[in-house]
Write a protein that holds these residues in place. Structure first.
Motif, PDB file in Angstrom:
ATOM      1  N   ILE A   1     -24.527 -14.045 -13.747  1.00  0.00           N
ATOM      2  CA  ILE A   1     -24.260 -13.280 -12.524  1.00  0.00           C
ATOM      3  C   ILE A   1     -25.527 -12.630 -12.003  1.00  0.00           C
ATOM      4  O   ILE A   1     -25.825 -12.695 -10.811  1.00  0.00           O
ATOM      5  CB  ILE A   1     -23.152 -12.237 -12.780  1.00  0.00           C
ATOM      6  CG1 ILE A   1     -21.800 -12.943 -12.918  1.00  0.00           C
ATOM      7  CG2 ILE A   1     -23.111 -11.199 -11.668  1.00  0.00           C
ATOM      8  CD1 ILE A   1     -20.659 -12.050 -13.375  1.00  0.00           C
ATOM      9  N   ILE A   2     -26.290 -12.016 -12.874  1.00  0.00           N
ATOM     10  CA  ILE A   2     -27.517 -11.330 -12.447  1.00  0.00           C
ATOM     11  C   ILE A   2     -28.499 -12.318 -11.822  1.00  0.00           C
ATOM     12  O   ILE A   2     -29.185 -12.002 -10.859  1.00  0.00           O
ATOM     13  CB  ILE A   2     -28.154 -10.565 -13.627  1.00  0.00           C
ATOM     14  CG1 ILE A   2     -27.280  -9.352 -13.982  1.00  0.00           C
ATOM     15  CG2 ILE A   2     -29.584 -10.143 -13.313  1.00  0.00           C
ATOM     16  CD1 ILE A   2     -27.681  -8.651 -15.255  1.00  0.00           C
TER      17      ILE A   2
ATOM     18  N   TYR B   1     -13.775 -10.514 -14.759  1.00  0.00           N
ATOM     19  CA  TYR B   1     -14.888  -9.906 -14.027  1.00  0.00           C
ATOM     20  C   TYR B   1     -14.405  -9.501 -12.651  1.00  0.00           C
ATOM     21  O   TYR B   1     -13.411 -10.006 -12.143  1.00  0.00           O
ATOM     22  CB  TYR B   1     -16.087 -10.865 -13.931  1.00  0.00           C
ATOM     23  CG  TYR B   1     -15.752 -12.203 -13.337  1.00  0.00           C
ATOM     24  CD1 TYR B   1     -15.846 -12.432 -11.973  1.00  0.00           C
ATOM     25  CD2 TYR B   1     -15.330 -13.250 -14.155  1.00  0.00           C
ATOM     26  CE1 TYR B   1     -15.528 -13.661 -11.435  1.00  0.00           C
ATOM     27  CE2 TYR B   1     -15.012 -14.483 -13.620  1.00  0.00           C
ATOM     28  CZ  TYR B   1     -15.105 -14.682 -12.257  1.00  0.00           C
ATOM     29  OH  TYR B   1     -14.783 -15.894 -11.717  1.00  0.00           O
TER      30      TYR B   1
ATOM     31  N   PRO C   1     -21.820  -7.344 -12.535  1.00  0.00           N
ATOM     32  CA  PRO C   1     -22.109  -7.734 -13.922  1.00  0.00           C
ATOM     33  C   PRO C   1     -21.656  -6.711 -14.956  1.00  0.00           C
ATOM     34  O   PRO C   1     -21.417  -7.075 -16.104  1.00  0.00           O
ATOM     35  CB  PRO C   1     -23.627  -7.910 -13.944  1.00  0.00           C
ATOM     36  CG  PRO C   1     -24.135  -7.263 -12.719  1.00  0.00           C
ATOM     37  CD  PRO C   1     -23.025  -7.184 -11.731  1.00  0.00           C
TER      38      PRO C   1
ATOM     39  N   ARG D   1     -23.067 -12.236 -17.985  1.00  0.00           N
ATOM     40  CA  ARG D   1     -23.914 -11.182 -17.414  1.00  0.00           C
ATOM     41  C   ARG D   1     -25.222 -11.785 -16.889  1.00  0.00           C
ATOM     42  O   ARG D   1     -25.627 -11.529 -15.759  1.00  0.00           O
ATOM     43  CB  ARG D   1     -24.185 -10.102 -18.444  1.00  0.00           C
ATOM     44  CG  ARG D   1     -25.010  -8.952 -17.910  1.00  0.00           C
ATOM     45  CD  ARG D   1     -24.969  -7.763 -18.847  1.00  0.00           C
ATOM     46  NE  ARG D   1     -25.871  -6.735 -18.422  1.00  0.00           N
ATOM     47  CZ  ARG D   1     -25.692  -5.943 -17.375  1.00  0.00           C
ATOM     48  NH1 ARG D   1     -24.623  -6.063 -16.641  1.00  0.00           N
ATOM     49  NH2 ARG D   1     -26.586  -5.036 -17.055  1.00  0.00           N
TER      50      ARG D   1
END
Length: 150
Positions: free
Chosen positions: A45-46, A108, A92, A42
């Motif tokens: 990706i962010i 994902y 995410p 998470r």
């Protein structure tokens, strides 16, 4: 008085038994690192557009060897092993991590190329070392593992 004493003893026994169960459960949670791997993906990706934050995230969650390979490949040809190639819009909130034997499987979703409303799903296998750091990433499509220990 005798009644209060018995009630107190029973209450203490109940509290002790319950706290013992909590300790057992927390050990189980610590041995399953799904939440930690989910947090890593998470955050990665962010912050995928911020090289400084990605470096910090890799340092916190991954072994030095894995971090080095990921950064070298990204610098060399732009391939992001953490996201099986990268270059797409990732979601995410779609990350799911499950444990399968000695591996963790990360699923994902991302926007298909060219960017559209349709989402594709990808998955990777993750290995974790005894220090609870991500040590290897494996592409399920061809079983290619980084770092390659051969």
């Amino acid at each position: 008085m005798k009644r209060i004493l018995i009630y107190t003893i029973c209450s203490l026994f109940s509290i002790f038994t319950h706290s013992s169960d909590i300790d057992k459960n927390s050990t189980v949670i610590q041995s399953d690192l799904s939440t930690k791997i989910h947090s890593f993906y998470r955050a990665y990706i962010i912050n995928s557009q911020n090289d400084y934050k990605k470096d910090s995230i890799l340092t916190e969650y991954c072994t030095n060897n894995l971090k080095s390979v990921v950064e070298n490949e990204w610098t060399k040809d732009g391939y992001d092993f953490v996201l099986d190639g990268g270059g797409a819009e990732f979601c995410p909130d779609s990350i799911i991590v499950t444990k399968k034997n000695d591996k963790y499987v990360v699923f994902y979703k991302y926007s298909q190329y060219p960017i559209s409303d349709k989402l594709a799903t990808d998955s990777l296998y993750i290995l974790v070392n005894q220090e609870q750091k991500i040590s290897h990433i494996i592409r399920p499509c061809d079983n290619y593992k980084i770092p390659n220990d051969d």
